[in-house]
Design an enzyme around this catalytic site. Structure first.
Site, PDB file in Angstrom:
ATOM      1  CG  HIS A 101     -11.395 -24.844  58.796  1.00  0.00           C
ATOM      2  ND1 HIS A 101     -10.400 -24.478  57.923  1.00  0.00           N
ATOM      3  CD2 HIS A 101     -11.081 -26.087  59.234  1.00  0.00           C
ATOM      4  CE1 HIS A 101      -9.516 -25.467  57.829  1.00  0.00           C
ATOM      5  NE2 HIS A 101      -9.907 -26.452  58.608  1.00  0.00           N
ATOM      6  CB  SER A 102      -8.293 -23.921  61.209  1.00  0.00           C
ATOM      7  OG  SER A 102      -6.947 -23.965  61.638  1.00  0.00           O
ATOM      8  CG  PHE A 103      -7.126 -17.879  62.512  1.00  0.00           C
ATOM      9  CD1 PHE A 103      -6.293 -17.513  63.547  1.00  0.00           C
ATOM     10  CD2 PHE A 103      -7.842 -16.889  61.855  1.00  0.00           C
ATOM     11  CE1 PHE A 103      -6.178 -16.182  63.935  1.00  0.00           C
ATOM     12  CE2 PHE A 103      -7.731 -15.563  62.216  1.00  0.00           C
ATOM     13  CZ  PHE A 103      -6.893 -15.207  63.267  1.00  0.00           C
TER      14      PHE A 103
END
Length: 284
Positions: A101-103
């Site tokens: 997720h994301s990073f």
């Protein structure tokens, strides 16, 4: 699918904490959370995914229940990549899929004209934090929640409480954050690459890739001249042109924390991708 166990994997500076779901004999999937989040980020999504996989969600170093890096040892992007390899080795995984997720799932590249200035500020930040020697700030659980929500407008109250459950430690007078203060700003730990180098990386990529973007995420495509839009489109078009049928891209309605706030919105797409047996590991 309930949580099977909490894991504590030894590393040179302490341990990497993780949590596991499913049979150890099943196909492995390593789950990587977003910046300043923790493994609880996946608690609502994983029960909606196929049951015939072994899911392990790790806390990156300095996050959640994992050990902080030793003094003087900076948090750099390549260190987190190394942590992934260490966890895989500890679990004796030779082939596995990644769900980020994301990073945790970032595979983008960007250019910075003032790269030297950025690097200098990153070093200065770490030195300032180490020199300050400020004690951990203890506040009430409610105040801690409000601070998190103020800085993470996309995280709802229920989502925030769930992250703080693993991200804080209870003491007599309140709670304090578990995470290392040196990782407060993601910009101080990221390494930016040129678009040319990004293209070189993906040309050597052998995995299948699924990129799911929330329409109202932090990089929402709102304006025609938005630099974020141009970057996202470059990443998508590059992956599509190089990986061809090995790349899938979906946009789903929701915000940055859709995998926690509305996990059913992404569970169907991820489940279909994981169950598509093509002999190559998956990267999500």
């Amino acid at each position: 699918m309930g949580l099977i166990s909490e894991l504590k994997l030894a590393v040179p500076w302490g341990h990497i904490a993780a949590k596991a779901w499913g049979s150890h004999q099943a196909t492995p999937v390593l789950c990587l959370h977003g910046w300043l989040d923790n493994a609880n980020s996946f608690d609502r999504l994983i029960p909606l995914l196929p049951k015939d996989f072994n899911y392990v969600a790790m806390d990156f170093g300095g996050h959640g229940l994992s050990s902080h890096y030793s003094p003087g040892f900076p948090y750099h992007y390549q260190n987190f990549v190394s942590e992934v390899r260490r966890v895989a080795a500890a679990l004796k995984w030779n082939r596995f899929s990644l769900l980020g997720h994301s990073f945790g799932g970032a595979v983008g590249g960007m250019e910075m004209d003032n790269l030297l200035t950025y690097k200098r500020r990153a070093i200065e930040h770490v030195l300032q934090v180490e020199a300050s020697r400020k004690p951990e700030q203890v506040v009430s659980p409610e105040e801690m929640l409000q601070r998190l929500l103020k800085k993470n407008s996309h995280a709802g109250e229920e989502c925030g409480k769930h992250l703080l459950q693993r991200g804080t430690t209870q003491v007599a007078t309140g709670v304090w954050l578990n995470r290392d203060r040196r990782i407060t700003w993601a910009e101080h730990c990221l390494d930016f690459v040129s678009r040319e180098l990004f293209m070189h990386y993906i040309k050597n990529l052998q995995a299948r890739v699924l990129l799911v973007k929330a329409t109202e995420g932090y990089y929402a495509l709102r304006r025609e001249d938005d630099a974020d839009k141009e970057t996202v489109m470059f990443v998508v078009s590059s992956l599509k042109s190089v990986l061809k049928e090995r790349f899938q891209y979906f946009e789903v309605p929701g915000n940055h924390y859709i995998h926690m706030n509305q996990p059913q919105q992404v569970a169907r797409v991820i489940s279909s991708f994981l169950q598509n047996k093509e002999g190559t590991p998956a990267s999500l």
